[in-house]
Design a protein around this motif. Structure first.
Motif, PDB file in Angstrom:
ATOM      1  N   SER A 100       0.834  -1.204   0.000  1.00  0.00           N
ATOM      2  CA  SER A 100       0.000   0.000   0.000  1.00  0.00           C
ATOM      3  C   SER A 100       0.866   1.250   0.000  1.00  0.00           C
ATOM      4  CB  SER A 100      -0.896   0.024   1.230  1.00  0.00           C
ATOM      5  OG  SER A 100      -1.814  -1.026   1.130  1.00  0.00           O
ATOM      6  N   GLY A 101       0.445   2.247  -0.755  1.00  0.00           N
ATOM      7  CA  GLY A 101       1.125   3.526  -0.775  1.00  0.00           C
ATOM      8  C   GLY A 101       2.404   3.532  -1.591  1.00  0.00           C
ATOM      9  N   THR A 102       2.698   2.447  -2.307  1.00  0.00           N
ATOM     10  CA  THR A 102       3.896   2.454  -3.151  1.00  0.00           C
ATOM     11  C   THR A 102       3.504   2.485  -4.623  1.00  0.00           C
ATOM     12  OG1 THR A 102       4.039   0.059  -3.329  1.00  0.00           O
ATOM     13  CG2 THR A 102       5.173   1.094  -1.471  1.00  0.00           C
ATOM     14  N   SER A 103       4.474   2.812  -5.426  1.00  0.00           N
ATOM     15  CA  SER A 103       4.233   2.905  -6.859  1.00  0.00           C
ATOM     16  C   SER A 103       4.967   1.777  -7.582  1.00  0.00           C
ATOM     17  CB  SER A 103       4.720   4.261  -7.361  1.00  0.00           C
ATOM     18  OG  SER A 103       4.626   4.322  -8.759  1.00  0.00           O
ATOM     19  N   GLU A 137       1.199  12.894  -3.318  1.00  0.00           N
ATOM     20  CA  GLU A 137       0.328  13.801  -2.584  1.00  0.00           C
ATOM     21  C   GLU A 137      -0.941  13.111  -2.075  1.00  0.00           C
ATOM     22  OE1 GLU A 137      -0.171  17.249  -5.097  1.00  0.00           O
ATOM     23  OE2 GLU A 137      -2.304  16.847  -5.245  1.00  0.00           O
ATOM     24  N   MET A 138      -1.466  12.161  -2.852  1.00  0.00           N
ATOM     25  CA  MET A 138      -2.677  11.457  -2.419  1.00  0.00           C
ATOM     26  C   MET A 138      -2.355  10.256  -1.532  1.00  0.00           C
ATOM     27  SD  MET A 138      -4.864  11.527  -5.997  1.00  0.00           S
ATOM     28  CE  MET A 138      -6.210  10.564  -5.379  1.00  0.00           C
ATOM     29  N   GLY A 139      -1.094   9.867  -1.500  1.00  0.00           N
ATOM     30  CA  GLY A 139      -0.716   8.688  -0.733  1.00  0.00           C
ATOM     31  C   GLY A 139      -1.310   7.405  -1.292  1.00  0.00           C
ATOM     32  N   ALA A 140      -1.580   7.422  -2.600  1.00  0.00           N
ATOM     33  CA  ALA A 140      -2.270   6.298  -3.213  1.00  0.00           C
ATOM     34  C   ALA A 140      -1.302   5.182  -3.592  1.00  0.00           C
ATOM     35  CB  ALA A 140      -3.006   6.775  -4.460  1.00  0.00           C
ATOM     36  N   THR A 141      -1.852   3.984  -3.747  1.00  0.00           N
ATOM     37  CA  THR A 141      -1.108   2.874  -4.316  1.00  0.00           C
ATOM     38  C   THR A 141      -1.227   3.007  -5.828  1.00  0.00           C
ATOM     39  OG1 THR A 141      -1.870   1.552  -2.469  1.00  0.00           O
ATOM     40  CG2 THR A 141      -0.881   0.359  -4.319  1.00  0.00           C
ATOM     41  N   ALA A 142      -0.098   2.941  -6.529  1.00  0.00           N
ATOM     42  CA  ALA A 142      -0.163   3.115  -7.978  1.00  0.00           C
ATOM     43  C   ALA A 142       0.400   1.906  -8.687  1.00  0.00           C
ATOM     44  CB  ALA A 142       0.622   4.360  -8.387  1.00  0.00           C
ATOM     45  N   ASP A 191       8.574   3.164  -7.543  1.00  0.00           N
ATOM     46  CA  ASP A 191       9.314   2.765  -6.355  1.00  0.00           C
ATOM     47  C   ASP A 191       9.887   1.381  -6.604  1.00  0.00           C
ATOM     48  OD1 ASP A 191       8.596   5.047  -4.907  1.00  0.00           O
ATOM     49  OD2 ASP A 191       6.700   4.146  -4.303  1.00  0.00           O
ATOM     50  N   THR A 192       9.004   0.492  -7.088  1.00  0.00           N
ATOM     51  CA  THR A 192       9.442  -0.854  -7.430  1.00  0.00           C
ATOM     52  C   THR A 192       9.079  -1.154  -8.869  1.00  0.00           C
ATOM     53  OG1 THR A 192       7.400  -1.612  -6.415  1.00  0.00           O
ATOM     54  CG2 THR A 192       9.405  -1.976  -5.165  1.00  0.00           C
ATOM     55  N   VAL A 193       9.857  -2.061  -9.454  1.00  0.00           N
ATOM     56  CA  VAL A 193       9.679  -2.413 -10.858  1.00  0.00           C
ATOM     57  C   VAL A 193       9.486  -3.913 -10.952  1.00  0.00           C
ATOM     58  CG1 VAL A 193      10.767  -2.382 -13.141  1.00  0.00           C
ATOM     59  CG2 VAL A 193      11.214  -0.523 -11.537  1.00  0.00           C
ATOM     60  N   ALA A 194       8.618  -4.335 -11.840  1.00  0.00           N
ATOM     61  CA  ALA A 194       8.486  -5.762 -12.118  1.00  0.00           C
ATOM     62  C   ALA A 194       8.500  -5.934 -13.623  1.00  0.00           C
ATOM     63  CB  ALA A 194       7.180  -6.298 -11.540  1.00  0.00           C
ATOM     64  N   MET A 195       9.182  -6.975 -14.074  1.00  0.00           N
ATOM     65  CA  MET A 195       9.213  -7.200 -15.515  1.00  0.00           C
ATOM     66  C   MET A 195       8.399  -8.435 -15.853  1.00  0.00           C
ATOM     67  SD  MET A 195      12.227  -7.431 -18.235  1.00  0.00           S
ATOM     68  CE  MET A 195      11.817  -7.833 -19.923  1.00  0.00           C
ATOM     69  N   LEU A 196       7.445  -8.263 -16.754  1.00  0.00           N
ATOM     70  CA  LEU A 196       6.590  -9.374 -17.194  1.00  0.00           C
ATOM     71  C   LEU A 196       7.140  -9.894 -18.511  1.00  0.00           C
ATOM     72  CD1 LEU A 196       3.884 -10.879 -16.562  1.00  0.00           C
ATOM     73  CD2 LEU A 196       2.750  -9.186 -18.012  1.00  0.00           C
ATOM     74  N   HIS A 197       7.452 -11.190 -18.534  1.00  0.00           N
ATOM     75  CA  HIS A 197       7.898 -11.790 -19.788  1.00  0.00           C
ATOM     76  C   HIS A 197       7.544 -13.266 -19.790  1.00  0.00           C
ATOM     77  CE1 HIS A 197      10.163 -12.107 -23.478  1.00  0.00           C
ATOM     78  NE2 HIS A 197      10.658 -13.247 -23.017  1.00  0.00           N
ATOM     79  N   GLY A 198       7.064 -13.746 -20.920  1.00  0.00           N
ATOM     80  CA  GLY A 198       6.715 -15.159 -21.020  1.00  0.00           C
ATOM     81  C   GLY A 198       5.596 -15.566 -20.072  1.00  0.00           C
ATOM     82  N   GLY A 199       4.737 -14.639 -19.718  1.00  0.00           N
ATOM     83  CA  GLY A 199       3.566 -14.964 -18.908  1.00  0.00           C
ATOM     84  C   GLY A 199       3.830 -15.019 -17.413  1.00  0.00           C
TER      85      GLY A 199
END
Lengths: 258, 253
Positions: B26-29, B190-195, B210-218
């Motif tokens: 929560s609250g992270t991007s 500013e909204m403190g939202a989860t993005a 803030d964090t990155v995820a890579m989607l590949h091959g499903g």
């Protein structure tokens, strides 16, 4: 042999599957009609678009049809000295059959196409998904107002078309066929029964429902891209027209036999 | 906290998602990267319930929110927490700009009076850098960048606590892309939202994530804080972030 059977069976199965999907869609739309929220502004816009703006098309169709009908019945009636039936047959023909059927087909061409193209474009540009994310049910917001508007407007359009069609017959009868104006009108009112008009209005309501339902169904199931929207529009007009003609036969059978 | 476990989705013969596991605090991007056609949009739409996953569960704050398992009322409450910016804006072209922005505010049980909703819409438009005059235009009268801003204003209008961004910079010039990226970052903080953002634009990743995820091959190939993205030895991530034609990711897809 199996290839032949397969070729026969596949379209039949596909047609039955499509019919089932349309029936489920119709059921879902009907289920939403009575449950809130109600989108009255959308209903008003739809009545304006579907009903009011269809008046010129329906009126023009009716006046020419009524006129041609008078000429044909006069020519046919002359073969056995029955020219005097022109007014009553024009009136019965317009109110029972041609008013609702031709009006329905014209509205199918005008309205089913525009509904399918509009909703299809909304689907392709993710506007339908956007509605869902904004907590709005697309069926309720898009389909229900259009279906209600078409079902309510079409009988009114048919009534206007009936009157204009009879007027077309009267115009041709009095200017081209030597009918006396008063006698023509008296003959029309004497032979026309309430159910002649009423059955046509009921048909109109059914045809209106079919038109809007087909427009919404094909729009919401539109495939991607410009081609998908084009195909949805075409399918909406074709299926609405065919269903109108089929429903017309069934309703005529129910109303006027036995 | 959004948690996905074992999410599968197949379209015909094409298995798009093959067991996606991912959690977003929560609250992270979170930014999800991956090539075109790797199922980023499908993943996002599965969370929103626009697409039903074949298998797997999606949890929001410990509750199962997979589309199949929710009743109509629960789903309404669930969707009320979300805002989404669509790739093409997906503005309703029959409605004026302010009616688009205030769409959710004008409807439903907690509907605001028209004047109040309009004032709020204009305030949100100002927040995304648009003048009040824009409010009475139709979406078709706006440029691509302005449509994106209106879409952003609509996504944040009801102060959601989770916001999704689908390719927010696609189709914009580099300067406008930078402006939109900064705006997204500011608003989310500013909204403190989860993005959750999906993109293949690396400048967006660096500006928003803030964090990155890579989607590949499903599946999720790699996930970690944005600061570790450049150091990772994962060849897929390295090829993607440097835009190399050579590498383990096939260039013909």
């Amino acid at each position: 042999m199996t290839a032949v059977l397969g070729a026969l069976g596949r379209p039949v199965l596909m047609a039955i599957a499509a019919l089932g999907r349309v029936a489920l869609f119709a059921g879902a739309v009907l289920g939403h009609i009575l449950r809130p929220p109600f989108y009255l502004r959308e209903l008003g816009t739809a009545i304006l678009q579907i009903g009011w703006y269809s008046l010129p098309v329906v009126g023009l169709t009716a006046i020419f049809t009524g006129g041609a009908l008078a000429l044909q019945i006069y020519a046919g009636g002359a073969r056995f000295n029955a020219e005097s039936v022109v007014p009553s047959i024009v009136a019965i023909g317009m109110t029972r059959e041609l008013g609702p059927v031709l009006g329905g087909l014209m509205v199918a061409a005008r309205v089913a196409s525009s509904i399918a193209a509009e909703i299809g474009t909304m689907k392709v540009t993710e506007q339908i998904d956007a509605l869902v994310t904004l907590s709005t049910n697309p069926l309720k917001y898009l389909a229900v107002p259009r279906v209600i508007a078409a079902t309510l407007s079409m009988p009114v359009l048919v009534a206007v078309g009936d009157a204009i069609g009879i007027m077309g017959g009267w115009l041709v009868g009095t200017t081209r066929l030597d009918f006396n104006s008063a006698a023509y009108l008296k003959n029309t009112t004497d032979f026309l029964e309430v159910w002649d008009v009423g059955s046509g209005l009921v048909k109109g309501a059914v045809f209106g429902f079919i038109v809007a339902l087909m427009g919404c169904y094909h729009g919401m199931n539109s495939a991607r891209g410009a081609q998908g929207v084009g195909r949805a529009t075409k399918s909406a007009v074709v299926s609405a027209s065919v269903l109108i003609l089929a429903a017309n036969y069934v309703l005529t059978e129910v109303f006027f036999t036995t | 906290m959004i948690e996905l476990s074992g999410v599968h989705k197949r379209f015909g013969d094409n298995p798009v998602l093959q067991g996606v596991n991912l959690s977003i605090a929560s609250g992270t991007s979170m930014v999800i990267i991956g090539g075109s056609g790797t199922g980023k949009s499908v993943l996002l739409k599965c969370i929103l319930g626009l697409i039903r996953p074949d298998r797997g569960t999606i949890m929001l704050d410990g509750r199962d929110v997979t589309a199949q398992s929710m009743s109509g009322r629960d789903r309404d409450a669930f969707l009320a927490r979300f805002g989404m910016l669509f790739q093409g804006g997906a503005l309703f072209d029959s409605l004026k700009v302010w009616e688009n922005v205030a769409f959710r505010l004008l409807r439903g049980e907690a509907a605001l009076p028209k004047a109040e909703a309009r004032a709020l819409a204009i305030e949100k438009l100002r927040r995304v850098g648009l003048k009040p005059e824009v409010a009475d235009l139709f979406p078709a009268e706006l440029s691509g960048g302005m449509q994106k801003r209106v879409g952003l204003a609509r996504a944040i209008a009801a102060s959601p606590d989770i916001i999704f961004f689908d390719e927010p910079t696609t189709g914009l010039d580099p300067i406008m892309a930078g402006v939109i990226n900064d705006l997204i970052r500011e608003i989310v903080v500013e909204m403190g939202a989860t993005a959750m953002t999906i993109t293949h634009d690396m400048s967006s990743v660096r500006a928003i994530a803030d964090t990155v995820a890579m989607l590949h091959g499903g599946v999720i190939r790699w996930t970690g804080p944005v600061s570790e993205m450049d150091e990772t030895t994962d060849p897929y991530v390295q090829q993607f972030i440097h835009g190399r034609a050579e590498g383990p990711i096939e260039s013909v897809r």
